[in-house]
Design an enzyme around this catalytic site. Structure first.
Site, PDB file in Angstrom:
ATOM      1  N   CYS A 283       0.832  -1.210   0.000  1.00  0.00           N
ATOM      2  CA  CYS A 283       0.000   0.000   0.000  1.00  0.00           C
ATOM      3  C   CYS A 283       0.863   1.256   0.000  1.00  0.00           C
ATOM      4  O   CYS A 283       0.413   2.320  -0.393  1.00  0.00           O
ATOM      5  CB  CYS A 283      -0.922  -0.014   1.210  1.00  0.00           C
ATOM      6  SG  CYS A 283      -0.008  -0.207   2.741  1.00  0.00           S
ATOM      7  N   GLU A 463      -2.787   3.280  13.309  1.00  0.00           N
ATOM      8  CA  GLU A 463      -2.262   2.102  13.998  1.00  0.00           C
ATOM      9  C   GLU A 463      -0.868   2.454  14.501  1.00  0.00           C
ATOM     10  O   GLU A 463      -0.381   3.563  14.299  1.00  0.00           O
ATOM     11  CB  GLU A 463      -2.189   0.928  13.025  1.00  0.00           C
ATOM     12  CG  GLU A 463      -3.560   0.491  12.504  1.00  0.00           C
ATOM     13  CD  GLU A 463      -3.491  -0.752  11.633  1.00  0.00           C
ATOM     14  OE1 GLU A 463      -2.497  -0.918  10.911  1.00  0.00           O
ATOM     15  OE2 GLU A 463      -4.441  -1.549  11.674  1.00  0.00           O
TER      16      GLU A 463
HETATM   17  P1  NAD Z   1      -9.894  -6.327   0.133  1.00  0.00           P
HETATM   18  O1  NAD Z   1     -10.564  -5.109   0.615  1.00  0.00           O
HETATM   19  O2  NAD Z   1     -10.444  -7.025  -1.055  1.00  0.00           O
HETATM   20  O3  NAD Z   1      -9.844  -7.432   1.276  1.00  0.00           O
HETATM   21  C1  NAD Z   1      -9.236  -7.200   2.533  1.00  0.00           C
HETATM   22  C2  NAD Z   1      -9.850  -8.129   3.549  1.00  0.00           C
HETATM   23  O4  NAD Z   1     -11.220  -7.782   3.715  1.00  0.00           O
HETATM   24  C3  NAD Z   1      -9.849  -9.608   3.141  1.00  0.00           C
HETATM   25  O5  NAD Z   1      -9.615 -10.406   4.285  1.00  0.00           O
HETATM   26  C4  NAD Z   1     -11.263  -9.817   2.633  1.00  0.00           C
HETATM   27  O6  NAD Z   1     -11.704 -11.138   2.731  1.00  0.00           O
HETATM   28  C5  NAD Z   1     -12.037  -8.914   3.577  1.00  0.00           C
HETATM   29  N1  NAD Z   1     -13.349  -8.464   3.083  1.00  0.00           N
HETATM   30  C6  NAD Z   1     -13.748  -8.289   1.795  1.00  0.00           C
HETATM   31  N2  NAD Z   1     -15.046  -7.899   1.767  1.00  0.00           N
HETATM   32  C7  NAD Z   1     -15.458  -7.820   3.047  1.00  0.00           C
HETATM   33  C8  NAD Z   1     -16.694  -7.458   3.672  1.00  0.00           C
HETATM   34  N3  NAD Z   1     -17.775  -7.139   2.964  1.00  0.00           N
HETATM   35  N4  NAD Z   1     -16.759  -7.461   5.015  1.00  0.00           N
HETATM   36  C9  NAD Z   1     -15.676  -7.788   5.751  1.00  0.00           C
HETATM   37  N5  NAD Z   1     -14.499  -8.160   5.229  1.00  0.00           N
HETATM   38  C10 NAD Z   1     -14.382  -8.164   3.889  1.00  0.00           C
HETATM   39  O7  NAD Z   1      -8.368  -5.926  -0.081  1.00  0.00           O
HETATM   40  P2  NAD Z   1      -7.216  -6.825  -0.692  1.00  0.00           P
HETATM   41  O8  NAD Z   1      -7.428  -6.908  -2.169  1.00  0.00           O
HETATM   42  O9  NAD Z   1      -7.060  -8.057   0.117  1.00  0.00           O
HETATM   43  O10 NAD Z   1      -5.933  -5.915  -0.384  1.00  0.00           O
HETATM   44  C11 NAD Z   1      -5.450  -4.936  -1.237  1.00  0.00           C
HETATM   45  C12 NAD Z   1      -5.856  -3.567  -0.742  1.00  0.00           C
HETATM   46  O11 NAD Z   1      -5.416  -3.371   0.590  1.00  0.00           O
HETATM   47  C13 NAD Z   1      -5.228  -2.446  -1.539  1.00  0.00           C
HETATM   48  O12 NAD Z   1      -6.198  -1.461  -1.790  1.00  0.00           O
HETATM   49  C14 NAD Z   1      -4.163  -1.898  -0.597  1.00  0.00           C
HETATM   50  O13 NAD Z   1      -3.810  -0.555  -0.800  1.00  0.00           O
HETATM   51  C15 NAD Z   1      -4.810  -2.094   0.720  1.00  0.00           C
HETATM   52  N6  NAD Z   1      -3.824  -2.106   1.790  1.00  0.00           N
HETATM   53  C16 NAD Z   1      -3.764  -1.032   2.638  1.00  0.00           C
HETATM   54  C17 NAD Z   1      -2.818  -0.990   3.648  1.00  0.00           C
HETATM   55  C18 NAD Z   1      -2.729   0.164   4.605  1.00  0.00           C
HETATM   56  O14 NAD Z   1      -2.069   0.025   5.618  1.00  0.00           O
HETATM   57  N7  NAD Z   1      -3.363   1.291   4.333  1.00  0.00           N
HETATM   58  C19 NAD Z   1      -1.924  -2.058   3.795  1.00  0.00           C
HETATM   59  C20 NAD Z   1      -2.009  -3.122   2.905  1.00  0.00           C
HETATM   60  C21 NAD Z   1      -2.969  -3.142   1.902  1.00  0.00           C
END
Ligand code: NAD
Length: 483
Positions: A283, A463
């Protein structure tokens, strides 16, 4: 085939649904494990287990909670080679990266919050000649949900569960369904680390099923979520009327601002790393490279020359620097952005295609060439949407004011890197950029005590260090007369 289980009430078990999901190795495109497809019944069972465990855990002395975290950290160290290989196989990241970053950091997260809870204190307000003393009693919240993404699987999973447990909460954690293996391995050692049954629970499964049920459960009082901005917005909408505590760490579209007076070699080398580390799937990765006009051509040429030398390889090979993207849909999404960029008139300076398979084993893996694009305006979709892959764009600026304007021309506000040898300019630009984090002449250097998070569409809350312990506790103001 490896079969993963949920951890509920200290017991490793399949989902109530009896259904499974395939878990695919990104380097080969082949399933190598299956995971429980958990549902609302599993969430209910985990909540019941956490409810029984909470009265005991919440009054367990903090030294003992810290000791459990330290033992867990030691178990990570003991099993580190297995975790490194599992993380690489599950995510597609090079083993060298899992060895250097992911697994040591997961261990560090547990140890760090063991130490943090030993130093965490709350405030007391005692004016001179006080008739009353006011103090803040920080209590654990109760049952909390920790939901993590696939890009830094064990690293981000432990970053959430450690402060939650240290503060005396019972946790129901949901790792990404795309990269569940190392969270499952860690869950198997929870008992050995000393956590009583029900204190730490893990549910595997899909976001819109297991994740959604967790978020919706009325007894889950707080949700710490890291993932995409759209998912974060959906969680915020779901929980709005339930008044849950929410911490949202979301997407980014991070600028790297390169001034003409930068340390050129260092700026090029670090920008390559900040753009393409973990296949650009961090990210905090730079995705918009803003370069001052007078060095634009030289910087571009040096960057492109270095990017061309990065050849995606088998993640299991110790020498590989760039591995596979995490999934076929994600690979297709990234390639779709590159095609869209070309349609919008971008010049592809390097990459732009799926990469050749590095060997026979990886013939059907998800490899994409590191890609550098130029010639797109700041408002176009490619410069506005998060791509989350090995794709960067170059833009030119002519003044400090224009650099800041371009950097802020985004709905996101997670991280920025600034390259200049003028300390005052660096400070000024950092403070004018709308981001939760700014790195000056460096990237991804973290002190775990510092607040971590984004502004605008990159998230809500912070965090890290005591910020995390504050999130995972509920402050109660108590007032008592002195006489
Ligand atoms: P995602 O939002 O698709 O999924 C993240 C988590 O949320 C997974 O465990 C997924 O199963 C869960 N999830 C999905 N829908 C949900 C719902 N309706 N209710 C509850 N949980 C749900 O994200 P991803 O594709 O796994 O990760 C990539 C994204 O994460 C990118 O946008 C990246 O920038 C972001 N990210 C942000 C940080 C930060 O610290 N800001 C760090 C790492 C990744």
């Amino acid at each position: 085939m490896l079969e993963l289980e949920n951890l509920i009430g200290g017991e490793l078990r399949a989902s109530e649904s009896k259904a499974w999901l395939d878990n695919v190795e990104p380097a080969t495109g082949k399933p190598f494990a299956r995971i429980p497809r958990s549902n609302a019944a599993d969430v209910a069972a985990a909540v019941a287990a956490a409810r029984s465990a909470f009265p005991g855990w919440s009054v367990t002395p903090f030294e003992q909670r810290a000791e459990c975290l330290r033992k867990w950290g030691a178990l990570i160290a003991q099993h580190s080679e297995a975790l490194i290989l599992a993380e690489s196989q599950d995510n597609g990241k090079p083993v060298s990266l899992a060895r250097a970053v992911d697994i040591p950091r997961a261990q560090k997260n547990l140890e760090f919050f063991a130490g943090a809870i030993e130093h965490f204190a709350s405030d007391a307000h005692i004016p001179a000649g006080a008739t009353h003393i006011h103090y803040t009693h920080r209590k654990p919240i109760g049952i909390v949900g920790c939901i993590s993404p696939w890009n830094l699987p064990l690293y981000l999973f432990t970053w959430k569960i450690a402060p939650a447990l240290a503060a005396g909460n019972c946790v129901i954690a949901k790792p990404s369904e795309v990269t569940p293996v190392t969270a499952w391995m860690l869950s198997k050692w929870a008992e050995e680390a000393g956590f009583p049954p029900g204190v730490f629970n893990v549910l595997h499964g899909l976001g819109h099923e297991a994740g959604q049920a967790l978020v919706e459960h009325p007894e889950v009082k707080a949700i710490s979520f890291t993932g995409g901005t759209q998912t974060g917005a959906h969680i915020a909408r779901t929980t709005a009327g339930m008044f849950k505590k929410l911490s949202l760490e979301l997407g980014g579209k991070n600028p790297a601002v390169i001034f003409a007076d930068c340390d050129f070699e260092k700026a090029v080398a670090t920008t390559i790393r900040s753009s393409f580390a973990n296949q650009g799937q961090i990210c905090l990765c730079s995705s918009r490279i803003l370069i001052e006009d007078s060095i634009y051509d030289d910087f571009r040429d040096a960057l492109v020359a270095k990017a061309r030398r990065i050849v995606p390889g088998d993640p299991a090979d110790q020498a590989t620097k760039m591995g596979a993207l995490v999934s076929a849909p994600h690979r297709d999404k990234v390639l779709g952005f590159i095609r869209e960029a070309q349609e919008l008139g971008a010049t592809v300076l390097c990459g732009g295609e799926a990469a050749l398979a590095p060997n026979e084993r990886c013939e059907t893996g998800y490899f994409v060439q590191p890609t550098v694009l130029e010639g797109l305006g700041p408002k176009c979709s490619i410069n506005q949407q998060e791509i989350f892959g090995p794709v960067i764009t170059l833009q030119r600026f002519h003044s400090e004011a224009e650099a800041v304007e371009l950097a802020n021309d985004s709905t996101y506000g997670l991280a920025a890197t600034i390259w200049t040898q003028d300390a005052q300019k660096a400070h000024r630009v950092a403070s004018n950029i709308e981001s939760g984090i700014a790195w000056i002449n460096c990237w991804l250097v973290r002190d775990l005590r510092t607040p971590f998070g984004g502004v605008k569409s990159s998230g809500v809350g912070r965090e890290g260090g005591f910020e995390a312990l504050r999130f995972f506790t509920e402050p109660q103001s108590v007032c008592i007369p002195t006489a």
